[in-house]
Write an enzyme that holds these catalytic residues in place. Structure first.
Site, PDB file in Angstrom:
ATOM      1  N   CYS A   5     -19.222   2.578  -4.014  1.00 41.96           N
ATOM      2  CA  CYS A   5     -19.546   1.714  -5.161  1.00 41.96           C
ATOM      3  C   CYS A   5     -20.835   2.104  -5.879  1.00 41.96           C
ATOM      4  CB  CYS A   5     -19.642   0.263  -4.693  1.00 41.96           C
ATOM      5  SG  CYS A   5     -18.065  -0.377  -4.108  1.00 41.96           S
ATOM      6  N   ARG A  16     -16.983   7.401   3.356  1.00 44.67           N
ATOM      7  CA  ARG A  16     -16.796   7.891   1.987  1.00 44.67           C
ATOM      8  C   ARG A  16     -18.124   8.083   1.268  1.00 44.67           C
ATOM      9  NH1 ARG A  16     -12.936   3.446  -0.245  1.00 44.67           N
ATOM     10  NH2 ARG A  16     -14.421   2.225   0.932  1.00 44.67           N
ATOM     11  N   ASP A  45       0.863  -1.191   0.000  1.00 45.67           N
ATOM     12  CA  ASP A  45       0.000   0.000   0.000  1.00 45.67           C
ATOM     13  C   ASP A  45       0.890   1.227   0.000  1.00 45.67           C
ATOM     14  OD1 ASP A  45      -3.268   0.364   0.951  1.00 45.67           O
ATOM     15  OD2 ASP A  45      -1.959   2.130   0.960  1.00 45.67           O
TER      16      ASP A  45
HETATM   17  N1  LIG Z   1     -15.453  -1.323  -0.704  1.00 44.31           N
HETATM   18  C1  LIG Z   1     -16.210  -2.190  -1.313  1.00 44.31           C
HETATM   19  O1  LIG Z   1     -17.147  -2.713  -0.762  1.00 44.31           O
HETATM   20  C2  LIG Z   1     -15.963  -2.616  -2.737  1.00 44.31           C
HETATM   21  C3  LIG Z   1     -16.701  -3.693  -3.244  1.00 44.31           C
HETATM   22  C4  LIG Z   1     -16.476  -4.103  -4.526  1.00 44.31           C
HETATM   23  C5  LIG Z   1     -15.539  -3.442  -5.299  1.00 44.31           C
HETATM   24  N2  LIG Z   1     -14.864  -2.375  -4.789  1.00 44.31           N
HETATM   25  C6  LIG Z   1     -13.864  -1.744  -5.648  1.00 44.31           C
HETATM   26  O2  LIG Z   1     -12.577  -2.129  -5.196  1.00 44.31           O
HETATM   27  C7  LIG Z   1     -11.660  -1.067  -5.342  1.00 44.31           C
HETATM   28  C8  LIG Z   1     -11.003  -0.735  -4.019  1.00 44.31           C
HETATM   29  O3  LIG Z   1     -11.984  -0.270  -3.106  1.00 44.31           O
HETATM   30  P1  LIG Z   1     -11.759  -0.199  -1.536  1.00 44.31           P
HETATM   31  O4  LIG Z   1     -13.092   0.081  -0.952  1.00 44.31           O
HETATM   32  O5  LIG Z   1     -10.992  -1.383  -1.062  1.00 44.31           O
HETATM   33  O6  LIG Z   1     -10.841   1.100  -1.446  1.00 44.31           O
HETATM   34  P2  LIG Z   1     -10.097   1.667  -0.141  1.00 44.31           P
HETATM   35  O7  LIG Z   1     -10.057   3.135  -0.306  1.00 44.31           O
HETATM   36  O8  LIG Z   1     -10.672   1.055   1.099  1.00 44.31           O
HETATM   37  O9  LIG Z   1      -8.635   1.092  -0.254  1.00 44.31           O
HETATM   38  C9  LIG Z   1      -7.753   1.407  -1.252  1.00 44.31           C
HETATM   39  C10 LIG Z   1      -6.331   1.280  -0.710  1.00 44.31           C
HETATM   40  O10 LIG Z   1      -5.484   1.468  -1.826  1.00 44.31           O
HETATM   41  C11 LIG Z   1      -4.388   2.276  -1.424  1.00 44.31           C
HETATM   42  N3  LIG Z   1      -3.859   2.901  -2.622  1.00 44.31           N
HETATM   43  C12 LIG Z   1      -4.315   3.965  -3.310  1.00 44.31           C
HETATM   44  N4  LIG Z   1      -3.563   4.193  -4.394  1.00 44.31           N
HETATM   45  C13 LIG Z   1      -2.596   3.240  -4.388  1.00 44.31           C
HETATM   46  C14 LIG Z   1      -1.512   2.950  -5.247  1.00 44.31           C
HETATM   47  N5  LIG Z   1      -1.276   3.658  -6.329  1.00 44.31           N
HETATM   48  N6  LIG Z   1      -0.717   1.901  -4.925  1.00 44.31           N
HETATM   49  C15 LIG Z   1      -0.952   1.169  -3.825  1.00 44.31           C
HETATM   50  N7  LIG Z   1      -1.965   1.394  -2.968  1.00 44.31           N
HETATM   51  C16 LIG Z   1      -2.772   2.425  -3.259  1.00 44.31           C
HETATM   52  C17 LIG Z   1      -4.965   3.235  -0.411  1.00 44.31           C
HETATM   53  O11 LIG Z   1      -3.957   3.751   0.448  1.00 44.31           O
HETATM   54  C18 LIG Z   1      -5.970   2.335   0.324  1.00 44.31           C
HETATM   55  O12 LIG Z   1      -5.404   1.713   1.450  1.00 44.31           O
HETATM   56  C19 LIG Z   1     -12.449   0.076  -5.966  1.00 44.31           C
HETATM   57  O13 LIG Z   1     -12.326   0.027  -7.342  1.00 44.31           O
HETATM   58  C20 LIG Z   1     -13.868  -0.238  -5.580  1.00 44.31           C
HETATM   59  O14 LIG Z   1     -14.797   0.307  -6.493  1.00 44.31           O
HETATM   60  C21 LIG Z   1     -15.026  -1.965  -3.521  1.00 44.31           C
END
Ligand SMILES: NC(=O)c1ccc[n+]([C@@H]2O[C@H](COP(=O)([O-])OP(=O)(O)OC[C@H]3O[C@@H](n4cnc5c(N)ncnc54)[C@H](O)[C@@H]3O)[C@@H](O)[C@H]2O)c1
Length: 422
Positions: free
Chosen positions: A258, A323, A33
């Site tokens: 989402c 968020r 991360d």
């Molecule tokens: N949260 C959900 O329930 C959910 C469900 C299905 C799909 N998604 C999708 O999954 C993806 C991630 O969502 P999330 O909720 O886990 O996001 P999040 O914000 O909880 O986590 C993302 C993580 O990625 C890190 N990050 C950001 N840029 C980075 C980079 N360049 N390199 C390495 N790390 C980096 C951030 O520091 C953070 O810890 C999104 O595309 C979202 O649409 C989320």
């Protein structure tokens, strides 16, 4: 059973961390991360998203790092970074592109790069592939391969967890699809589904969420109509739900990372391909307008500058995720109408609430009140447990209980108190 393929998970948020922990049970896995504080707290055994428990984190063989050198030469990279929209509700692919640059700078020949971030059809092959090629100097489809496997987990949902849900997988070649089917198949008891192509897998995910958004928008629209007719949408839904094929969606605020975001990805893809996405954007407009509409409806029952307590700020119940919460729209509209609003949330991080929305959260409900109005905005468990006595303590004798989420539908209010619900 352990497997020798080395896997790196890029982005350890709501999606990446549970996935990385699950992978580490079967494969040598490292979680990367860019946020050093996030890595530090995970090293300390604390996951602020509440998805992985301390014992699970401490007991896991998962390695964690904010140093991209540590993910050099892995066999499989799984990208789970955010895919937000910008101020104009346009897809913001910067985190995905940044992740591609990180992976491109450390991957070796033969690597497979899988994306789990929600995108529109074409992003993996037309946007990420070229960026990986540019940075790595390797050729996509020959030297390294792409894959896409949409994530379906739902924050706070302990039933549909990463090790139980059906995982859709797709690879650039049949061999990569098989490799991913084997990897994900070893994680989940829900089985894998091999999508016809990467574009198909991308499309499948984005319509799952857009469909939910549109269905909720429809219920929100009829809620507004029924309000004008003086009937409660919940009473209508009780009746309609007795039909075998009625889809029982509930009205409400559509926030989060989402459902309220992904339809904009689909809309952009539609427009780029010469199609005007009418229903998709209409759904978004209705759902985006719901917070201010609720505030205006509640305010019709309040006089002067009322003291209002809003219960809940997170985007959904029983999670700390702030968020894109739409409760803030209710709060801001109530203030714009001249009311004084205070906010409580038992799960939200006060620092994050201040940073994200400039809101100072009330630390405890003890000794508060009496208010003119209490707005039940998020059905967190402690609010569901409210009794008539709780309202008596918090509200004036003729106070208004605004039950946005039908939390207290079956609750008897103290005499003299007024109820507002959708
Ligand atoms: N949260 C959900 O329930 C959910 C469900 C299905 C799909 N998604 C999708 O999954 C993806 C991630 O969502 P999330 O909720 O886990 O996001 P999040 O914000 O909880 O986590 C993302 C993580 O990625 C890190 N990050 C950001 N840029 C980075 C980079 N360049 N390199 C390495 N790390 C980096 C951030 O520091 C953070 O810890 C999104 O595309 C979202 O649409 C989320």
């Amino acid at each position: 059973m352990r497997n020798s393929q080395k896997i790196a998970v890029i982005g350890l948020g709501y999606v990446g961390l549970p996935l990385a922990v699950a992978l580490a049970r079967h494969y040598p896995t490292i979680g990367f991360d860019i946020s050093e504080p996030r890595i530090a707290e995970l090293h300390g055994g604390f996951d602020r998203t509440g998805e992985v428990e301390t014992a699970q984190l401490r007991g896991s063989t998962l390695k964690l790092s904010a140093d991209s050198d540590r993910i050099r030469g892995c066999d499989v990279y799984i990208v789970t970074v955010p895919t937000p929209v910008d101020e104009a509700n346009e897809p913001d692919l910067r985190p995905v592109l940044a992740a591609c640059r990180t992976v491109g700078s450390v991957m070796a020949k033969g690597a497979v790069v899988v994306f789990e971030s929600t995108v529109y059809p074409g992003v993996t092959e037309d946007v990420c592939g070229p960026e990986l090629e540019r940075v790595s100097g390797l050729e996509c489809g020959t030297d390294f391969f792409l894959g896409y496997s949409p994530e379906r987990i739902n924050p706070g949902d302990r039933e549909h967890t990463v090790d139980r849900i059906t995982k859709v997988v797709s690879g650039q070649t049949p061999e990569v699809t098989e490799q991913l089917a084997a990897i994900y198949g070893s994680l989940t008891s829900g089985g894998v589904f091999k999508a016809a192509s990467i574009r198909v897998a991308e499309a499948a995910k984005v319509i799952e969420n857009a469909q939910r958004d549109i269905n909720i928008a429809f219920i929100n629209e009829v809620t507004m109509i029924f309000r004008k007719l003086g009937i409660s949408v919940y009473d209508v839904l009780d009746a309609s739900a007795t039909k075998w094929n009625f889809l029982n969606f509930k009205p409400g605020l559509v926030g989060g990372h989402c459902i309220g975001i992904d339809p904009f990805y689909l809309a952009r893809c539609a427009m780029d391909n010469g199609h005007d996405p009418e229903i998709i954007l209409a759904g978004r407009r209705i759902n985006e307008g719901m917070g201010p509409w609720i505030a205006r409806e509640v305010a019709k029952h309040l006089d002067g500058s009322a003291r209002i307590l809003v219960l809940g700020l997170t985007f959904k119940e029983n999670v700390p995720d702030l968020r894109n919460s739409k409760v803030i729209d209710v709060i801001r509209e109530l203030r714009a109408l001249g009311h004084q609003v205070e906010v409580h949330d038992p799960y939200a991080d006060p620092k994050e609430a201040a940073h994200e929305y400039g809101e100072t959260l009330i630390p405890s409900l003890d000794g508060l009140g009496p208010y003119d109005c209490v707005v039940g905005a998020v059905p967190h468990a402690p609010y569901l447990a409210f009794t008539g006595e709780s309202f008596e303590t918090l509200l004036k004798p003729d106070g208004l209980v605004a039950d946005v989420k039908a939390l207290w539908r079956d609750r008897e209010l103290p005499e003299g108190m007024r109820l507002w619900r959708l």
